[in-house]
Design an enzyme around this catalytic site. Structure first.
Site, PDB file in Angstrom:
ATOM      1  N   GLU A  59     -15.383  -7.320  13.001  1.00  0.00           N
ATOM      2  CA  GLU A  59     -15.666  -5.888  12.927  1.00  0.00           C
ATOM      3  C   GLU A  59     -17.069  -5.530  13.396  1.00  0.00           C
ATOM      4  O   GLU A  59     -17.265  -4.468  14.007  1.00  0.00           O
ATOM      5  CB  GLU A  59     -15.467  -5.379  11.502  1.00  0.00           C
ATOM      6  N   HIS A 104      -8.553  -8.021   3.156  1.00  0.00           N
ATOM      7  CA  HIS A 104      -7.755  -8.891   2.301  1.00  0.00           C
ATOM      8  C   HIS A 104      -7.786 -10.304   2.872  1.00  0.00           C
ATOM      9  O   HIS A 104      -7.602 -10.478   4.076  1.00  0.00           O
ATOM     10  CB  HIS A 104      -6.299  -8.422   2.264  1.00  0.00           C
ATOM     11  N   HIS A 119       0.807  -1.219   0.000  1.00  0.00           N
ATOM     12  CA  HIS A 119       0.000   0.000   0.000  1.00  0.00           C
ATOM     13  C   HIS A 119       0.845   1.276   0.000  1.00  0.00           C
ATOM     14  O   HIS A 119       0.328   2.366   0.243  1.00  0.00           O
ATOM     15  CB  HIS A 119      -0.925   0.017   1.229  1.00  0.00           C
ATOM     16  N   HIS A 178      -2.740  -6.586  -5.401  1.00  0.00           N
ATOM     17  CA  HIS A 178      -2.972  -7.690  -4.478  1.00  0.00           C
ATOM     18  C   HIS A 178      -4.460  -8.014  -4.387  1.00  0.00           C
ATOM     19  O   HIS A 178      -5.307  -7.266  -4.857  1.00  0.00           O
ATOM     20  CB  HIS A 178      -2.411  -7.366  -3.087  1.00  0.00           C
ATOM     21  N   GLU A 190      -5.768  -3.094  -6.218  1.00  0.00           N
ATOM     22  CA  GLU A 190      -6.359  -4.361  -5.813  1.00  0.00           C
ATOM     23  C   GLU A 190      -7.154  -5.015  -6.934  1.00  0.00           C
ATOM     24  O   GLU A 190      -7.747  -4.335  -7.768  1.00  0.00           O
ATOM     25  CB  GLU A 190      -7.301  -4.136  -4.618  1.00  0.00           C
TER      26      GLU A 190
END
Length: 199
Positions: free
Chosen positions: A111, A93, A49, A56, A142
């Site tokens: 989360e 990811h 990043h 990715h 991505e």
């Protein structure tokens, strides 16, 4: 799979030396892929990043209730990229060797406190490549899978370190009236996924 070619230009350096080594992302890995989502290598998440980024594997999960409303989740202010932006609903990811479905179930629980017994229709519905810079902090490059599910039980238990807030929004109205929701600042990967749903 189609590619979102428009890449926002960085506003100055995309590297932030002050956070490089100490950021928690430096202790995690992601799967580097080619444009068709074939695995190439395992790379450090923070490295993927920074600068011009390393393409990715990633996912975004869109969570609906039985009325067709989408659950938006605000990214915590502690997030390094797109902090306080609104996402729809969880994005992350997969770990090396982990499927998109497994990763989604894990992040939903970690989360938002959403457990697998609250839904039974988790599925991958789309995939696209995109690249977007976040000024002074980094970049997302991505190949992003889109997963969807419908909650039969909408009980939530958001984790403050991950989620700043949540709200249910009529999905089609959100798409058709972007000016009404401009103040929310939507994450770029969610905007792409939503646009592809309707166009």
């Amino acid at each position: 799979m189609s590619t979102e070619n428009a890449a926002d230009s960085p506003d100055g350096s995309a590297e932030s030396a002050a956070t490089d080594e100490r950021h928690e992302n430096a202790r995690q890995n992601v799967v580097a892929v080619d444009g068709d989502d074939n695995e190439l290598d395992i790379v450090n998440r923070l490295d993927a990043h920074m600068g011009d980024g390393i393409r990715h594997r990633a996912f975004t999960a869109l969570i609906f209730n039985e009325d067709g409303d989408i659950l938006l989740a605000q990214r915590s202010p502690t997030k390094r990229l797109w902090d306080t932006y609104w996402d729809g609903t969880v994005a992350s990811h997969p770990n090396p060797g982990q499927s998109q479905e497994e990763a989604t179930r894990q992040r939903l629980e970690e989360e938002l406190g959403i457990s697998p017994d609250q839904y039974d229709d988790l599925r991958v519905t789309d995939k696209f490549e995109y690249k977007r810079y976040y000024p002074q902090e980094g970049v997302e490059h991505e190949v992003c899978s889109v997963l969807k599910l419908t909650l039969s039980d909408t009980s939530l238990d958001p984790v403050e370190e991950e989620v700043g807030g949540v709200m249910w929004v009529p999905y089609e109205r959100l798409y058709e009236n972007p000016r009404w929701y401009r103040q929310l600042r939507l994450c770029p990967w969610f905007e792409i996924a939503m646009r592809r749903d309707f166009e």
